[in-house]
Write a protein that holds these residues in place. Structure first.
Motif, mmCIF file in Angstrom:
data_model
loop_
_atom_site.group_PDB
_atom_site.id
_atom_site.type_symbol
_atom_site.label_atom_id
_atom_site.label_comp_id
_atom_site.label_asym_id
_atom_site.label_seq_id
_atom_site.Cartn_x
_atom_site.Cartn_y
_atom_site.Cartn_z
ATOM 1 N N LEU A 1 16.055 32.606 2.618
ATOM 2 C CA LEU A 1 15.673 32.734 1.451
ATOM 3 C C LEU A 1 14.798 31.464 1.030
ATOM 4 O O LEU A 1 13.718 31.817 0.308
ATOM 5 N N ILE A 2 15.265 30.399 1.397
ATOM 6 C CA ILE A 2 14.484 29.139 1.029
ATOM 7 C C ILE A 2 13.032 29.158 1.726
ATOM 8 O O ILE A 2 12.197 28.816 1.082
ATOM 9 N N GLU A 3 13.096 29.416 3.094
ATOM 10 C CA GLU A 3 12.000 29.547 3.892
ATOM 11 C C GLU A 3 11.026 30.707 3.121
ATOM 12 O O GLU A 3 9.813 30.534 3.015
ATOM 13 N N LEU A 4 11.517 31.985 2.880
ATOM 14 C CA LEU A 4 10.899 32.743 2.342
ATOM 15 C C LEU A 4 10.173 32.571 0.738
ATOM 16 O O LEU A 4 8.979 32.753 0.674
ATOM 17 N N ALA A 5 10.856 31.648 0.091
ATOM 18 C CA ALA A 5 10.284 31.332 -1.223
ATOM 19 C C ALA A 5 9.205 30.123 -0.789
ATOM 20 O O ALA A 5 8.119 30.251 -1.504
ATOM 21 N N ARG A 6 9.154 29.369 0.176
ATOM 22 C CA ARG A 6 8.170 28.610 0.462
ATOM 23 C C ARG A 6 6.908 29.398 0.896
ATOM 24 O O ARG A 6 5.807 28.881 0.522
ATOM 25 N N ARG A 7 7.156 30.386 1.815
ATOM 26 C CA ARG A 7 5.944 31.185 1.937
ATOM 27 C C ARG A 7 5.444 31.919 0.928
ATOM 28 O O ARG A 7 4.276 32.252 0.677
ATOM 29 N N ALA A 8 6.286 32.637 -0.033
ATOM 30 C CA ALA A 8 6.132 33.184 -1.150
ATOM 31 C C ALA A 8 5.151 32.309 -2.307
ATOM 32 O O ALA A 8 3.976 32.662 -2.630
ATOM 33 N N GLY A 9 5.449 30.804 -2.193
ATOM 34 C CA GLY A 9 4.663 30.069 -3.139
ATOM 35 C C GLY A 9 3.174 29.873 -2.568
ATOM 36 O O GLY A 9 2.456 29.687 -3.138
ATOM 37 N N ILE A 10 3.007 29.782 -1.015
ATOM 38 C CA ILE A 10 1.992 29.594 -0.580
ATOM 39 C C ILE A 10 1.207 30.857 -0.495
ATOM 40 O O ILE A 10 -0.128 30.789 -1.055
ATOM 41 N N ALA A 11 1.718 32.246 -0.714
ATOM 42 C CA ALA A 11 0.902 33.320 -0.984
ATOM 43 C C ALA A 11 0.589 33.306 -2.302
ATOM 44 O O ALA A 11 -0.848 33.945 -2.575
ATOM 45 N N ILE A 12 1.177 33.008 -3.254
ATOM 46 C CA ILE A 12 0.929 33.047 -4.416
ATOM 47 C C ILE A 12 -0.299 32.197 -4.992
ATOM 48 O O ILE A 12 -1.148 32.457 -5.454
ATOM 49 N N ASP A 13 -0.195 30.893 -4.284
ATOM 50 C CA ASP A 13 -1.214 29.877 -4.368
ATOM 51 C C ASP A 13 -2.446 30.459 -3.890
ATOM 52 O O ASP A 13 -3.439 30.167 -4.789
ATOM 53 N N ASN A 14 -2.360 30.880 -2.927
ATOM 54 C CA ASN A 14 -3.636 31.381 -2.061
ATOM 55 C C ASN A 14 -4.167 32.578 -3.177
ATOM 56 O O ASN A 14 -5.489 32.476 -3.090
ATOM 57 N N ALA A 15 -3.473 33.285 -3.483
ATOM 58 C CA ALA A 15 -3.901 34.492 -4.614
ATOM 59 C C ALA A 15 -4.714 34.040 -5.737
ATOM 60 O O ALA A 15 -5.366 34.441 -6.060
ATOM 61 N N GLN A 16 -4.020 32.918 -6.439
ATOM 62 C CA GLN A 16 -4.230 32.308 -7.636
ATOM 63 C C GLN A 16 -5.645 31.556 -7.447
ATOM 64 O O GLN A 16 -6.610 31.939 -8.323
ATOM 65 N N ARG A 17 -5.631 30.959 -6.484
ATOM 66 C CA ARG A 17 -7.093 30.419 -5.891
ATOM 67 C C ARG A 17 -8.477 31.573 -5.879
ATOM 68 O O ARG A 17 -9.380 31.340 -6.168
ATOM 69 N N PHE A 18 -7.685 32.463 -4.811
ATOM 70 C CA PHE A 18 -8.752 33.627 -4.730
ATOM 71 C C PHE A 18 -9.281 34.072 -5.902
ATOM 72 O O PHE A 18 -10.443 34.360 -6.376
ATOM 73 N N GLU A 19 -8.424 34.471 -6.847
ATOM 74 C CA GLU A 19 -8.716 35.133 -8.134
ATOM 75 C C GLU A 19 -9.678 34.341 -8.970
ATOM 76 O O GLU A 19 -10.563 34.763 -9.637
#
Length: 591
Positions: free
Chosen positions: A315-333
């Protein structure tokens, strides 16, 4: 050969016994068999003497039979025929004789005491032989008994080893099952982590990622999931909701926190007291971060009593990847918003000209940033002519849009000095070649002169314009075009003219409207011809904006969304109608 003895007294019995022993020895009967035979005869004679009366003992030999290859010696003891007693005892015994006997032996035994004593001592010789044989057998039995004992000891030791091997094998099987179970669990977690990561990174919308996380984690890995994003505008607009202290600490320190009445013992997780907001539920608060910047916190409750340590690591690793995905999405938006703002700023208002109505549509590619190198423009020259242009810069994204803006500005500057469409394209070709040697563009320019029913146009590597005449026919203007703008080639692009009857409509477009990877461009041009032919003169004259939408609708049904689409309709009515001010082109709609 047959021998017979009459037995009435003990002396007769002794003489018969001695004679039988001697005859058996003479016929080669083995000592052991001879002793057994004589001993059995002695027991029978004793019974006969006890009963009394007269008895007859017969000894005879028989030759070998088909089932036996040696002669046999037979003894028969029965009452004497002349005896009047009622004894009915008949006894018979036999022993194997030698195939070739050494001699018949002595049959007569005198009734002297010395002879009887000699016979008795001779019987002891046979007994001695038997005892020697018994001693040998006892030694052999003792030897085999020792062997059997040793064998038993070996069997016992083997059983002990087998038991130990069986226990060791059971332990190995148990360890193998545990290892296989652990491997299956690890594989399940890795598969889940890979599939979840693919689902999270497939979206460039951070809100969709936030909504997806609970769907992925419930109920296998969490009973409830709450995603707290720092700086969430929607949350701030509706008021800040209280957050568990462990979530605040996780956001501040960047370390996972476990809030419960008892320590969780989870690797890499700090233990904290139970949350005041949720005192009865354990909480796992994992920070969502990217590039060492806190984006939020993932707040989880366990699916059961507590988490498996390996599940917590996953779950900790999944949260790390989710944070990167959210950051990429926010930057793209963020970049997309900038790009769309820039694109809207680059799209100009269409001018109004007596006798000419214009309608334009621009749809950016749906993959990546919604901005590209396609553009349209329309403006007047100093002599009153109206220039309509549509173009396409190779590539996609912000760089292509910037180059497109420079080309559009250069074209307007060149048009101030006058010049035909071919001359303007020639100057754009030189401009692009010197400005960006590795960038190319295509374009079509059409010129409408007031009061002249003639269309002048020129093309440079661009799909051909389509002219719909009032009779409903659609003509493809495919006279010799110039090469692409910016290629390392000197060229003078030619002008072409075509009559322009009142009620005619010119369609300029980019290749994103007609070209498909699997089909090429020709089928798309044919469908565009059919779509223009299907338009009626009234709707072209009265509702050119609606006509543009009706042309786009069938053309975009099979669009792959990987290229910009641009369409410019120019309807010429020779000034017969009062010109009206057309609204600015609407913002790019999404496809």
């Amino acid at each position: 050969m047959t021998h017979t003895w009459q037995i009435t007294t003990v002396v007769d019995a002794a003489r018969a016994r001695i004679a039988t022993a001697r005859l058996a020895a003479g016929h080669g009967v083995p000592a052991l068999d001879r002793t057994r035979l004589v001993t059995a005869l002695t027991a029978q004679l004793r019974q006969c003497l006890t009963k009394g009366g007269a008895w007859r003992l017969t000894l005879r030999t028989t030759p070998p039979s088909p089932s036996e290859d040696r002669p046999r010696l037979w003894l028969t003891l029965c009452p004497h025929p002349d005896d009047s007693s009622d004894a009915d005892l008949t006894w018979q015994a036999s022993a194997p004789a030698a195939e070739r006997a050494g001699g018949a032996g002595t049959t007569g035994v005198p009734a002297r005491t010395a002879a009887l004593a000699e016979g008795l001592l001779g019987a002891d010789d046979d007994t001695a032989r038997v005892l020697d044989a018994l001693a040998e057998q006892e030694a052999l039995v003792a030897f085999h008994r020792e062997e059997l004992h040793q064998t038993n000891q070996g069997v016992l030791a083997l059983h002990a080893e087998l038991d130990a091997a069986g226990r060791a094998q059971q332990e190995l099987f148990a360890a193998e099952r545990a290892a296989r179970t652990e491997a299956e669990e690890a594989r399940r977690r890795l598969t889940f982590l890979a599939d979840t990561s693919a689902a999270l990174t497939a979206s460039l919308n951070h809100g969709e990622i936030v909504r997806l996380l609970p769907e992925l984690l419930i109920p296998a890995y969490a009973r409830s999931v709450d995603v707290w994003l720092l700086g969430d505008e929607e949350e701030q607009a509706h008021g800040h909701a209280p957050r568990p202290a462990a979530a605040v600490v996780a956001a501040r320190t960047g370390r996972p926190q476990y809030a419960a009445a008892h320590p969780g013992g989870l690797p890499g997780v700090d233990d904290r007291p139970p949350s005041a907001l949720h005192p009865t539920r354990p909480l796992l608060c994992v920070p969502l971060s990217a590039r060492r910047t806190a984006l939020g916190v993932l707040i989880l409750t366990p699916p059961g009593e507590r988490w498996n340590p390996d599940d917590a690591v996953m779950l900790i690793e999944l949260a790390r990847r989710a944070g990167i995905a959210i950051d990429n999405a926010q930057r793209f938006e963020h970049n997309r918003d900038i790009a769309e703002t820039l694109q809207r700023a680059l799209l100009t208002d269409l001018p109004t000209t007596p006798g000419l109505r214009l309608a334009a549509r621009y749809l950016p590619a749906t993959h990546g940033l919604n901005i590209g190198g396609d553009w349209y423009d329309a403006f007047r020259q100093p002599d009153g002519s109206l220039i309509a242009v549509i173009g396409d810069v190779t590539g996609h994204g912000l760089h292509a849009a910037v180059m497109m803006s420079q080309l559009r500005t250069a074209l307007r500057a060149y048009a101030v000095d006058g010049g035909t469409p071919g001359q303007l394209l020639t100057r754009l070709h030189l401009f692009l070649h010197h400005l960006q040697p590795d960038l190319y563009a295509t374009a079509v320019i059409a010129r409408f002169r007031p009061g002249e029913p003639v269309l002048t146009w020129a093309a440079a590597g661009h799909p051909p314009p389509m002219l719909r005449t009032p009779d409903g026919l659609v003509h493809t203007l495919d006279d010799k075009p110039g090469a692409m703008l910016g290629i390392p080639l000197r060229q003078a692009i030619e002008d072409h003219t075509v009559p322009l009857p009142a009620g005619s409509t010119l369609a300029l477009y980019t290749d994103g409207l007609v070209e498909r990877r699997a089909q090429g461009i020709d089928p798309g041009i044919q469908r565009l011809t059919e779509a223009l032919s299907a338009l009626g003169p009234p709707e072209l004259a009265d509702d050119l904006e609606g006509a543009a939408d009706r042309v786009l609708d069938p053309m975009l049904r099979d669009s792959e969304g990987d290229d910009d689409v641009c369409l410019l309709l120019c309807h010429y009515d020779s000034g017969q109608r009062t010109p009206t001010t057309l609204p600015a082109a609407p913002p790019p709609p999404s496809r």
